[in-house]
Motif scaffolding. Structure first.
Motif, short mmCIF file in Angstrom:
data_model
loop_
_atom_site.label_atom_id
_atom_site.label_comp_id
_atom_site.label_asym_id
_atom_site.label_seq_id
_atom_site.Cartn_x
_atom_site.Cartn_y
_atom_site.Cartn_z
N VAL A 120 -74.87 18.41 -9.52
CA VAL A 120 -73.78 19.08 -10.24
C VAL A 120 -73.87 18.76 -11.74
O VAL A 120 -73.80 19.67 -12.59
N SER A 125 -76.96 20.37 -13.33
CA SER A 125 -76.79 21.82 -13.46
C SER A 125 -75.90 22.16 -14.66
O SER A 125 -76.20 23.09 -15.42
N ILE A 126 -74.82 21.42 -14.82
CA ILE A 126 -73.91 21.66 -15.94
C ILE A 126 -74.63 21.41 -17.26
O ILE A 126 -74.51 22.19 -18.22
N ILE A 158 -74.91 28.44 -10.59
CA ILE A 158 -73.78 27.77 -9.92
C ILE A 158 -73.53 28.39 -8.56
O ILE A 158 -73.35 27.69 -7.56
N TYR A 168 -75.09 32.39 -16.71
CA TYR A 168 -74.65 31.01 -16.55
C TYR A 168 -73.98 30.79 -15.20
O TYR A 168 -73.89 29.65 -14.72
#
Length: 308
Positions: free
Chosen positions: A275, A278-279, A256, A252
């Protein structure tokens, strides 16, 4: 420093190094053929892996083992690693890392369609939906910033690479051979490098090594030493001394790291949409992984009746 502290340090090394490996790959292929870069990296790393175990007294694999290793090398290192390296030539390292992180979702879908032994309940379905939705957001934002027609090639080969890794993972889980897995990796890399060199030659994607710029050699050195050697050792140490669920956290963190470092070193766009997407993707992958772990635990305990 205690053993557990060392294990957490090893987890950090694995997370950061494998995340930055995507950026290093993008650096390497900016001014060199991607297939040749992948082949070179794998030949060096594979020779070091296999050579280490041979020096320790390991026997050469049998003919049957060689055939198996050659077959797996096509899935795991020719298509998966080789095409992923091609992908970062045309798309951002962050998007490539996110696509690769989707492999648990594709494993669930492949297992469900072809083997009928994975249940896709509500929790799993939501995870798959979130993972795909998050990628769609990042994909759309990247497409808005990228006007190159080769962008679509990067997306396609990255998805194929992810699917190939998924299939290879399923096959390994279902049928294994009696050989040290890390010794096996060395031979798989060597076989894959030979195939990739031949493919690069046939497709006119070979240049003299003397034409490799310094940044390509630096990136390859980083990928071999850090990505293929140190990170693997760190990961093994993590798996040995931490719970599997904790050790898996690197998966995970990788995307990032790739997104942040890519924006800083390669000036890849970093917007709020990227962002958020991606989260969302990482949450989706986490949910699917948790569902798979619960199903596996229930099967092992003989209580597999209704799995969410």
């Amino acid at each position: 420093m205690t053993t557990k502290q060392k294990a957490y340090l090893a987890l950090s090394v694995t997370s950061v190094v494998w995340g930055t490996s995507w950026v290093a790959s993008r650096y390497a292929v900016q001014n060199a053929p991607a297939l040749q870069v992948s082949a070179t990296r794998q030949l060096i790393a594979g020779t070091l892996f296999a050579g280490f175990f041979l020096l320790k007294g390991e026997k050469l694999p049998s003919l049957k083992q060689m055939v198996w290793l050659a077959g797996m090398s096509v899935l795991l290192f020719v298509f998966a690693n080789g095409l992923a390296t091609v992908g970062v030539k045309y798309i951002s390292s962050g998007l490539a890392a996110l696509i690769a992180a989707l492999y648990p979702l594709s494993v669930v879908i492949i297992e469900k369609i072809f083997f009928k032994n994975t249940r896709i309940g509500l929790f799993t379905f939501i995870g798959i939906l979130l993972g795909i939705s998050g990628i769609a957001i990042v994909f759309y934002d990247n497409a808005f910033h990228n006007q190159s027609p080769n962008y679509w090639i990067g997306i396609l080969v990255s998805v194929i690479a992810m699917l190939s890794w998924s299939v290879g993972t399923i096959i390994i889980a279902r049928k294994q051979i009696n050989i040290n897995p890390y010794y096996a990796i060395g031979w798989e890399m060597i076989f894959a490098s030979l195939i990739l060199f031949m493919t690069a030659g046939v497709t006119n994607n070979l240049i003299p090594f003397s034409q490799f710029p310094a940044q390509t050699w630096y990136a390859i050195a980083y990928l071999v030493v850090m990505g293929s050697l140190i990170a693997v050792v760190a990961f093994l140490y993590t798996m040995k001394h931490l719970e599997a669920s904790v050790a898996a956290l690197y998966a995970y963190v990788n995307p990032i790291v790739a997104i942040v470092i890519g924006s800083y070193l390669v000036h890849e766009p970093l917007t709020k949409e990227i962002v958020v997407g991606s989260i969302i993707t990482i949450i989706g992958v986490y949910m699917v992984n948790q569902s798979l772990k619960k199903q596996k635990a229930l099967k092992q305990s003989g209580l597999d009746k209704k799995t969410p």
